[in-house]
Write an enzyme that holds these catalytic residues in place. Structure first.
Site, PDB file in Angstrom:
ATOM      1  N   ASP A  97       0.821  -1.210   0.000  1.00  0.00           N
ATOM      2  CA  ASP A  97       0.000   0.000   0.000  1.00  0.00           C
ATOM      3  C   ASP A  97       0.857   1.264   0.000  1.00  0.00           C
ATOM      4  OD1 ASP A  97      -2.016  -1.798   0.241  1.00  0.00           O
ATOM      5  OD2 ASP A  97      -2.830  -1.031   2.130  1.00  0.00           O
ATOM      6  N   HIS A 249       3.600  -2.379   3.097  1.00  0.00           N
ATOM      7  CA  HIS A 249       3.597  -1.017   2.559  1.00  0.00           C
ATOM      8  C   HIS A 249       4.890  -0.752   1.793  1.00  0.00           C
ATOM      9  CE1 HIS A 249       0.585  -0.709   5.789  1.00  0.00           C
ATOM     10  NE2 HIS A 249       0.068   0.279   5.076  1.00  0.00           N
TER      11      HIS A 249
END
Length: 713
Positions: A97, A249
């Site tokens: 992400d 992430h």
């Protein structure tokens, strides 16, 4: 008088200013509105583009227990509800992400390529348009793209319109950056289906109803919190044989721990017999979740890309300009206040000792000044100066100004009539008619105190001084507009001239009160009609001729300021336009051989450009930034800056009033001055610049006179 020690004027070509005779168009107001609208749009675009908070830092509200969908982390619309889809056993999809990030995403791509592992990247739209080549590298490497909204907004806390905007712009970001559209969505600040509260579930349902496959996670590593490499590996590792969607992430902060943990995490899944896949392949979407963007969305995405970049450059440039001018304004305030006491001492030395009282000719150009000319002339005759000649030049008045002077029959007063030709021409006529070599000039609406002329001429005892600026005071200050102008004259013009005096670059001896050495005027080429600011023009010419120009604050002259907004606009319009003409006319002063010319070119003209032209141009942007800050949650910061600025200005103005031995009572109107008066002045400057660029010729605007000048005892 012998003037042999006076510096000679260097020979230079005389400038000629030509104008196209046409009225200034209204197009510049349209342009101003368009520019401000573009800046406002840029601010808005940058606001929603830069609102990328670090993942996982959203503050949760009060949780409401709800029945969450079961079956898996990929949620799809199912008969008005939601159904969960799981990955097959021993299948894992690594998801990342908050990217793409120019520092961390390439390192993750290198690891995935080395390990031959596909992944799904949920990208923030505003990052996608900033890093289009990196986004294309992700696609070229065989990875899958999903949407993570435009600005990483929490879809459960924003209004429905904002949520729709986030999703639409996010898709355009992908279309512009990689030329694709996707049906995969991961809402920011989400984890597993079991962690959804009521608001989050509603947001997910809306997205699923819009056709998205909402991808949550089975294993949340919480790497955004940087818990340590071992903790990330442990949180993301398999505990059985079920299919896993792992949340990691590649942007949104320092991802060094994620980079370090990724190889070990991949190794653990391999050791457990897992196969790596993308989300769409894992849930059996044979056609995939991404597809080439259609032509129109792709074009819109490219336009959005350009708009975001352009808005970023614009906002950055304006921000730096605002900061730069803020620092310059603060430095200017420090200088004018800090050096004012020194100027008081320097000025006192100029008038100390035996009085220097050469014969003086006072020139009073007058056009339709019947209302105030008698008071002006009587104040001159009442002067304590011993040898004084007063020459009133009636410049074709139609209201009987000359007749008023004739009827007075005052000794030492001469009237010269001429056809209307303008103020500069009237002063040229008066210079020719003058019997003496020291000339004092004042406007027909100005009243001198008895000692004004005596104090004004004292600095001229120094043969190097060519002109002396007096202290012009507003004599009609009963109304709010008069008070504002009074404060401006005292804290703006007067303090500025003190500083410019010490720097040797006074650029304007005001027409309301000035003393000149005739030879200096002649060396400067005389009063010129080439500009609308003949007082600034002649002052610059005297500096370039090698003379000094000084300021004498004790020589006070009381003038009538405009008493209506219309008259104020017309006066400042002429001043501003004339100032720009003078700047252009004397733009080569820095090349002069005289020290006065070089100081004018190096200090005086840049000072005028910065604070009389460029700063007013930037003022609308400053106000827009402040207004935008008030409306977007930065009210405390904006108000703090405004209060600090207001207090600083209040202190500066109070100090200036004390220097001029003025009452502090008008200070109450100062905050109101910032609300209306400042905006009026910078709009005048903007119109003047537009007129100058257009080559418009301005008429000489005659202001209405009321004759209500009051000279305090």
């Amino acid at each position: 008088m012998s003037m042999s020690s006076t510096p000679a004027r260097p020979r230079r070509r005389r400038a000629h200013v030509q104008y196209v005779t046409r009225r200034p168009a209204l197009a510049h107001w349209v342009l101003l509105v368009a520019v401000l609208a573009a800046l406002l749009l840029a601010l808005g675009l940058q606001t929603i583009s830069s609102s990328v908070w670090r993942a996982g830092t959203a503050t949760p509200g009060e949780r409401v227990a709800v029945a969450t969908p079961s079956g898996g982390p990929v949620l799809v619309a199912d008969d008005g509800g939601l159904a969960g889809v799981s990955l097959p056993e021993r299948t894992v999809a690594l998801t990342f992400d908050d990217g793409p990030d120019p520092r961390w995403t390439p390192q993750i791509l290198d690891i995935l390529a080395r390990e031959n592992v596909p992944a799904t990247f949920f990208v923030v739209g505003s990052h996608a348009v900033e890093e289009p080549e990196l986004l294309r590298e992700v696609v070229a490497a065989g990875h899958e793209l999903g949407e993570h909204t435009w600005s990483h907004a929490d879809l459960s806390t924003v209004p429905a319109w904002r949520a729709n905007l986030e999703l639409s712009l996010g898709q355009l970001g992908l279309a512009g950056g990689a030329g694709i559209s996707t049906s995969l969505l991961r809402p920011p600040y989400s984890s597993s289906p079991q962690d959804l509260d009521a608001a989050e579930l509603t947001a997910v349902q809306r997205a699923a109803d819009a056709g998205y496959l909402v991808v949550l996670a089975d294993r949340d590593t919480k790497d955004w919190s940087r818990p340590g490499v071992e903790q990330i590996v442990a949180a993301g590792s398999p505990t059985g044989t079920e299919g896993q969607v792992v949340l990691l992430h590649d942007g949104g902060g320092d991802r060094s721990e994620t980079i370090a943990a990724l190889p070990a995490l991949i190794e653990r899944y391999r050791d457990a017999g897992y196969r790596f896949t993308t989300i769409s392949e894992g849930i059996g979407l044979t056609a995939g979740a991404t597809r080439p963007a259609e032509a129109i969305p792709a074009l819109q995405g490219q336009v959005l890309d350009v708009a975001v970049r352009a808005s970023g450059w614009l906002v950055t440039a304006v921000s730096w300009a605002v900061l730069g001018f803020g620092i310059l304004s603060l430095l200017r305030t420090v200088l004018v206040v800090g050096l004012a006491p020194r100027h008081v001492r320097v000025s006192a030395r100029r008038v100390a000792g035996e009085q220097w009282l050469p014969p003086v000719t006072v020139l009073v150009p007058a056009y339709n000044e019947a209302v105030g000319i008698e008071r002006a002339v009587r104040s001159l005759v009442a002067s304590d100066y011993p040898e004084l000649e007063v020459v009133v030049i009636d410049d074709g008045s139609t209201d009987g100004t000359g007749d008023v002077v004739e009827r007075l029959g005052l000794p030492g007063v001469r009237l010269v009539r001429q056809p209307n030709a303008g103020k500069a021409a009237a002063l040229r006529t008066g210079t020719r008619e003058a019997s003496h070599d020291v000339l004092v000039m004042l406007d027909g609406d100005t009243v001198f105190e008895p000692d004004t002329i005596r104090l004004l001429v004292q600095p001229l005892r120094d043969p190097a001084v060519g002109a002396v600026s007096g202290n012009t005071k507003v004599g009609n200050r009963t109304g709010l507009l008069g008070r504002w102008q009074h404060l401006e004259y005292v804290s703006g013009f007067n303090l500025d001239r003190r500083l410019q005096d010490l720097l040797g670059c006074i650029t304007t001896v005001p027409g309301a009160a000035g003393a000149f050495r005739r030879q200096a005027v002649e060396s400067a080429g005389g009063l010129s009609s080439e500009t609308l600011a003949e007082d600034t023009d002649i002052t610059m010419g005297i500096l370039r001729a090698g003379y000094r120009v000084v300021h004498e604050e004790r020589a006070r002259a009381w003038t009538e300021a405009p008493s209506s907004v219309n008259d104020l606009w017309r006066q400042r319009y002429r001043w501003s336009y004339g100032t720009m003409q003078c700047i252009w006319k004397h733009r080569h002063a820095v090349r002069d051989s005289t020290s006065g010319g070089r100081r004018l070119g190096l200090v005086g003209i840049p000072y005028m450009l910065l604070f009389q032209v460029l700063l007013p141009l930037l003022a609308p942007a400053i106000d827009l930034f402040a207004l935008y800050g008030l409306l977007t949650g930065n009210a405390r910061s904006v108000l703090t800056v405004w209060v600090v600025f207001a207090l600083l200005q209040l202190a500066t103005t109070a100090y200036a009033l004390r220097l001029d031995r003025e009452s502090l009572k008008p200070l109450w109107s100062l905050p109101l001055q910032q609300v209306f008066y400042r905006q009026l002045i910078y709009l005048v400057v903007i119109q003047s610049i537009a007129s100058a660029v257009a080559g418009a010729r301005l008429p000489w605007h005659k202001l209405h006179r009321s004759g209500d000048v009051v000279v305090p005892a």
